[in-house]
Design a protein around this motif. Structure first.
Motif, PDB file in Angstrom:
ATOM      1  N   HIS A  90       0.819  -1.212   0.000  1.00 43.44           N
ATOM      2  CA  HIS A  90       0.000   0.000   0.000  1.00 43.44           C
ATOM      3  C   HIS A  90       0.854   1.263   0.000  1.00 43.44           C
ATOM      4  CE1 HIS A  90      -3.517  -2.416   1.959  1.00 43.44           C
ATOM      5  NE2 HIS A  90      -3.417  -2.643   0.670  1.00 43.44           N
ATOM      6  N   LEU A  91       1.995   1.186   0.640  1.00 43.33           N
ATOM      7  CA  LEU A  91       2.860   2.364   0.743  1.00 43.33           C
ATOM      8  C   LEU A  91       3.666   2.602  -0.535  1.00 43.33           C
ATOM      9  CD1 LEU A  91       4.151   4.654   2.398  1.00 43.33           C
ATOM     10  CD2 LEU A  91       5.754   2.968   3.317  1.00 43.33           C
ATOM     11  N   THR A  92       4.216   1.536  -1.112  1.00 43.16           N
ATOM     12  CA  THR A  92       5.159   1.704  -2.228  1.00 43.16           C
ATOM     13  C   THR A  92       4.625   1.235  -3.572  1.00 43.16           C
ATOM     14  OG1 THR A  92       6.147  -0.499  -1.959  1.00 43.16           O
ATOM     15  CG2 THR A  92       7.040   1.291  -0.601  1.00 43.16           C
ATOM     16  N   GLY A  93       3.559   0.420  -3.559  1.00 39.59           N
ATOM     17  CA  GLY A  93       3.080  -0.174  -4.799  1.00 39.59           C
ATOM     18  C   GLY A  93       3.873  -1.400  -5.211  1.00 39.59           C
ATOM     19  N   GLU A  94       4.825  -1.833  -4.356  1.00 39.53           N
ATOM     20  CA  GLU A  94       5.676  -2.973  -4.657  1.00 39.53           C
ATOM     21  C   GLU A  94       5.171  -4.223  -3.940  1.00 39.53           C
ATOM     22  OE1 GLU A  94      10.021  -0.776  -5.118  1.00 39.53           O
ATOM     23  OE2 GLU A  94       9.388  -1.545  -3.164  1.00 39.53           O
ATOM     24  N   THR A  95       5.146  -5.333  -4.671  1.00 39.72           N
ATOM     25  CA  THR A  95       4.876  -6.623  -4.056  1.00 39.72           C
ATOM     26  C   THR A  95       6.210  -7.218  -3.635  1.00 39.72           C
ATOM     27  OG1 THR A  95       2.919  -6.996  -5.434  1.00 39.72           O
ATOM     28  CG2 THR A  95       3.932  -8.928  -4.408  1.00 39.72           C
ATOM     29  N   THR A  96       6.378  -7.468  -2.350  1.00 42.05           N
ATOM     30  CA  THR A  96       7.663  -7.926  -1.845  1.00 42.05           C
ATOM     31  C   THR A  96       7.468  -9.051  -0.847  1.00 42.05           C
ATOM     32  OG1 THR A  96       9.748  -7.198  -0.843  1.00 42.05           O
ATOM     33  CG2 THR A  96       7.724  -6.290   0.083  1.00 42.05           C
ATOM     34  N   LYS A  97       8.519  -9.838  -0.660  1.00 39.24           N
ATOM     35  CA  LYS A  97       8.536 -10.876   0.359  1.00 39.24           C
ATOM     36  C   LYS A  97       9.575 -10.486   1.407  1.00 39.24           C
ATOM     37  CE  LYS A  97       5.462 -13.841  -1.046  1.00 39.24           C
ATOM     38  NZ  LYS A  97       4.245 -14.109  -0.211  1.00 39.24           N
ATOM     39  N   ILE A  98       9.133 -10.337   2.629  1.00 42.97           N
ATOM     40  CA  ILE A  98      10.058  -9.975   3.694  1.00 42.97           C
ATOM     41  C   ILE A  98      10.699 -11.226   4.270  1.00 42.97           C
ATOM     42  CG2 ILE A  98       8.724  -7.895   4.234  1.00 42.97           C
ATOM     43  CD1 ILE A  98       7.684  -9.288   6.718  1.00 42.97           C
ATOM     44  N   THR A  99      11.885 -11.064   4.832  1.00 36.87           N
ATOM     45  CA  THR A  99      12.606 -12.145   5.497  1.00 36.87           C
ATOM     46  C   THR A  99      12.775 -11.772   6.959  1.00 36.87           C
ATOM     47  OG1 THR A  99      13.828 -12.706   3.483  1.00 36.87           O
ATOM     48  CG2 THR A  99      14.738 -13.473   5.568  1.00 36.87           C
ATOM     49  N   ALA A 100      12.266 -12.592   7.859  1.00 38.69           N
ATOM     50  CA  ALA A 100      12.373 -12.318   9.292  1.00 38.69           C
ATOM     51  C   ALA A 100      13.499 -13.126   9.904  1.00 38.69           C
ATOM     52  CB  ALA A 100      11.064 -12.636   9.995  1.00 38.69           C
ATOM     53  N   SER A 101      13.873 -12.775  11.136  1.00 45.94           N
ATOM     54  CA  SER A 101      14.938 -13.504  11.835  1.00 45.94           C
ATOM     55  C   SER A 101      14.522 -14.930  12.154  1.00 45.94           C
ATOM     56  CB  SER A 101      15.314 -12.785  13.132  1.00 45.94           C
ATOM     57  OG  SER A 101      14.259 -12.868  14.069  1.00 45.94           O
ATOM     58  N   GLY A 102      13.205 -15.171  12.167  1.00 45.07           N
ATOM     59  CA  GLY A 102      12.682 -16.497  12.460  1.00 45.07           C
ATOM     60  C   GLY A 102      11.168 -16.451  12.548  1.00 45.07           C
ATOM     61  N   ARG A 103      10.574 -17.617  12.660  1.00 49.39           N
ATOM     62  CA  ARG A 103       9.127 -17.713  12.766  1.00 49.39           C
ATOM     63  C   ARG A 103       8.709 -17.676  14.237  1.00 49.39           C
ATOM     64  NH1 ARG A 103       8.676 -23.207   9.107  1.00 49.39           N
ATOM     65  NH2 ARG A 103       9.800 -22.435   7.269  1.00 49.39           N
ATOM     66  N   THR A 104       7.534 -17.165  14.495  1.00 48.45           N
ATOM     67  CA  THR A 104       6.913 -17.346  15.803  1.00 48.45           C
ATOM     68  C   THR A 104       5.568 -18.031  15.576  1.00 48.45           C
ATOM     69  OG1 THR A 104       6.022 -15.084  15.703  1.00 48.45           O
ATOM     70  CG2 THR A 104       8.047 -15.422  16.965  1.00 48.45           C
ATOM     71  N   ASP A 105       5.180 -18.872  16.540  1.00 47.97           N
ATOM     72  CA  ASP A 105       3.942 -19.636  16.416  1.00 47.97           C
ATOM     73  C   ASP A 105       2.723 -18.748  16.582  1.00 47.97           C
ATOM     74  OD1 ASP A 105       5.490 -21.949  16.260  1.00 47.97           O
ATOM     75  OD2 ASP A 105       5.382 -22.320  18.421  1.00 47.97           O
ATOM     76  N   ALA A 106       1.575 -19.296  16.239  1.00 48.67           N
ATOM     77  CA  ALA A 106       0.312 -18.616  16.480  1.00 48.67           C
ATOM     78  C   ALA A 106       0.195 -18.249  17.959  1.00 48.67           C
ATOM     79  CB  ALA A 106      -0.844 -19.508  16.061  1.00 48.67           C
ATOM     80  N   GLY A 107      -0.177 -17.008  18.228  1.00 48.49           N
ATOM     81  CA  GLY A 107      -0.370 -16.562  19.599  1.00 48.49           C
ATOM     82  C   GLY A 107       0.874 -16.088  20.299  1.00 48.49           C
ATOM     83  N   VAL A 108       2.057 -16.243  19.688  1.00 47.80           N
ATOM     84  CA  VAL A 108       3.322 -15.820  20.299  1.00 47.80           C
ATOM     85  C   VAL A 108       3.602 -14.372  19.924  1.00 47.80           C
ATOM     86  CG1 VAL A 108       5.818 -16.243  20.362  1.00 47.80           C
ATOM     87  CG2 VAL A 108       4.211 -18.165  20.318  1.00 47.80           C
ATOM     88  N   HIS A 109       4.238 -13.652  20.828  1.00 46.42           N
ATOM     89  CA  HIS A 109       4.465 -12.220  20.668  1.00 46.42           C
ATOM     90  C   HIS A 109       5.941 -11.922  20.367  1.00 46.42           C
ATOM     91  CE1 HIS A 109       0.645 -12.479  22.755  1.00 46.42           C
ATOM     92  NE2 HIS A 109       1.263 -13.039  23.794  1.00 46.42           N
ATOM     93  N   ALA A 110       6.234 -10.658  20.082  1.00 39.04           N
ATOM     94  CA  ALA A 110       7.632 -10.280  19.838  1.00 39.04           C
ATOM     95  C   ALA A 110       7.859  -8.817  20.184  1.00 39.04           C
ATOM     96  CB  ALA A 110       8.016 -10.521  18.386  1.00 39.04           C
ATOM     97  N   TYR A 111       9.014  -8.563  20.775  1.00 46.10           N
ATOM     98  CA  TYR A 111       9.559  -7.225  20.938  1.00 46.10           C
ATOM     99  C   TYR A 111      10.755  -7.136  19.987  1.00 46.10           C
ATOM    100  CZ  TYR A 111       7.146  -6.909  25.484  1.00 46.10           C
ATOM    101  OH  TYR A 111       6.214  -6.890  26.495  1.00 46.10           O
ATOM    102  N   GLY A 112      10.661  -6.329  18.964  1.00 46.29           N
ATOM    103  CA  GLY A 112      11.817  -6.119  18.107  1.00 46.29           C
ATOM    104  C   GLY A 112      12.175  -7.293  17.231  1.00 46.29           C
ATOM    105  N   GLN A 113      11.203  -7.922  16.585  1.00 44.49           N
ATOM    106  CA  GLN A 113      11.478  -8.968  15.587  1.00 44.49           C
ATOM    107  C   GLN A 113      12.097  -8.305  14.354  1.00 44.49           C
ATOM    108  OE1 GLN A 113      12.042 -11.926  14.151  1.00 44.49           O
ATOM    109  NE2 GLN A 113      10.020 -12.892  14.065  1.00 44.49           N
ATOM    110  N   PRO A 114      13.333  -8.648  13.992  1.00 44.84           N
ATOM    111  CA  PRO A 114      13.933  -8.040  12.798  1.00 44.84           C
ATOM    112  C   PRO A 114      13.389  -8.674  11.513  1.00 44.84           C
ATOM    113  CG  PRO A 114      15.605  -8.815  14.369  1.00 44.84           C
ATOM    114  CD  PRO A 114      14.302  -9.446  14.731  1.00 44.84           C
ATOM    115  N   PHE A 115      13.253  -7.868  10.481  1.00 44.72           N
ATOM    116  CA  PHE A 115      12.934  -8.375   9.148  1.00 44.72           C
ATOM    117  C   PHE A 115      13.557  -7.439   8.120  1.00 44.72           C
ATOM    118  CE2 PHE A 115       9.507  -5.398   9.989  1.00 44.72           C
ATOM    119  CZ  PHE A 115       9.247  -4.783   8.760  1.00 44.72           C
TER     120      PHE A 115
END
Length: 259
Positions: free
Chosen positions: A37-62
């Motif tokens: 929505h911001l750039t008009g680009e379709t992109t795939k982000i890469t995160a530092s790792g997966r978190t399960d359903a219901g799990v939270h994060a402070y500062g997940q890098p991507f």
């Protein structure tokens, strides 16, 4: 082309984990939609790792590549305006094109939160596993020490794990107890935080560790049996998988130049 590294905080309660899913109800899906929505680009982000359903994060890098020339200082506010309120991007920086959020991660720290007070906290219930029954916390702490070091963590990995090796290194692991909300003359035990820092984690690994330690705290296992469970390399030997809402990714560390 620019490679942007960002950090995101999220309350995972309403999502099916971080990694994209067919239903489209994941943190990754929401972030990629906001970038589109911001750039008009379709992109795939890469995160530092997966978190399960219901799990939270402070500062997940991507990270992701973009041809957009939006200044760095505008990215966070612009994305947050397009994200749900329970997902907040907090940092943005440009990194070399070779940078990869997952492959470059050196240390990850997770925290599991148990509310050991008699009554649940209605304000923190989405971030805590409520366990009103008395726990032997020193025994749990003793059991935790057996996991420090480099081991085959097959006993603490989901049976659905597809990793070719289950060898991981736990650098540090400890518990902290916050008794500030305990009622006087009660059986309240406080809020029990367990921190685990490692080189990487298998699917459900921290949650299975915590389910096993809770069994130790309940007297269903002895603290030294954790070492035997680890050596068994058998998921059936360990305790249950603890509830997801108590788990949060706290930090991910890279080489010093990326700190």
């Amino acid at each position: 082309m620019r490679n942007l590294l960002m950090k995101v905080n999220y309350d995972g309660t309403c999502y099916d984990g971080f990694q994209t899913q067919p239903k489209g109800n994941t943190i990754q899906d929401r972030l990629e939609q906001a970038i589109l929505h911001l750039t008009g680009e379709t992109t795939k982000i890469t995160a530092s790792g997966r978190t399960d359903a219901g799990v939270h994060a402070y500062g997940q890098p991507f990270n992701f590549t973009t041809s957009s020339q939006i200044p760095l200082e505008r990215w966070c506010l612009a994305l947050n305006a397009r994200l749900p309120q329970d997902i907040v991007v907090t940092e943005a920086r440009e990194v070399p094109l070779s940078f990869h959020s997952r492959r470059g991660a050196k240390r990850k720290t997770y925290r599991y939160t148990i509310n050991g007070n008699r009554f649940p906290d209605p304000f923190q219930r989405r971030w805590q596993h409520h366990h009103p029954v008395q726990l032997d916390i020193p025994a749990m702490q003793q059991g935790l020490t057996h996991l420090i070091g480099t081991h085959d963590f097959t006993s603490f990995a989901s049976r659905r794990s597809t990793k070719t090796s289950h060898v991981r290194t736990i650098f540090e692991a400890h518990m902290e107890i916050d008794r500030s909300m305990c009622r006087p003359s009660s059986t309240d035990q406080g809020v029990i935080y367990t921190y685990v820092t490692g080189s990487g984690f298998l699917q459900h690994m921290v949650r299975i560790i915590m389910g096993t330690l809770i069994h130790v705290g309940e007297g269903k296992l002895q603290a030294d049996e954790v070492a035997e469970i680890l050596a068994a390399c058998d998921r059936a030997a360990a305790g249950p998988t603890a509830m997801s809402q108590g788990l949060a990714l706290m930090s991910v560390e890279y080489e010093e130049s990326w700190e």
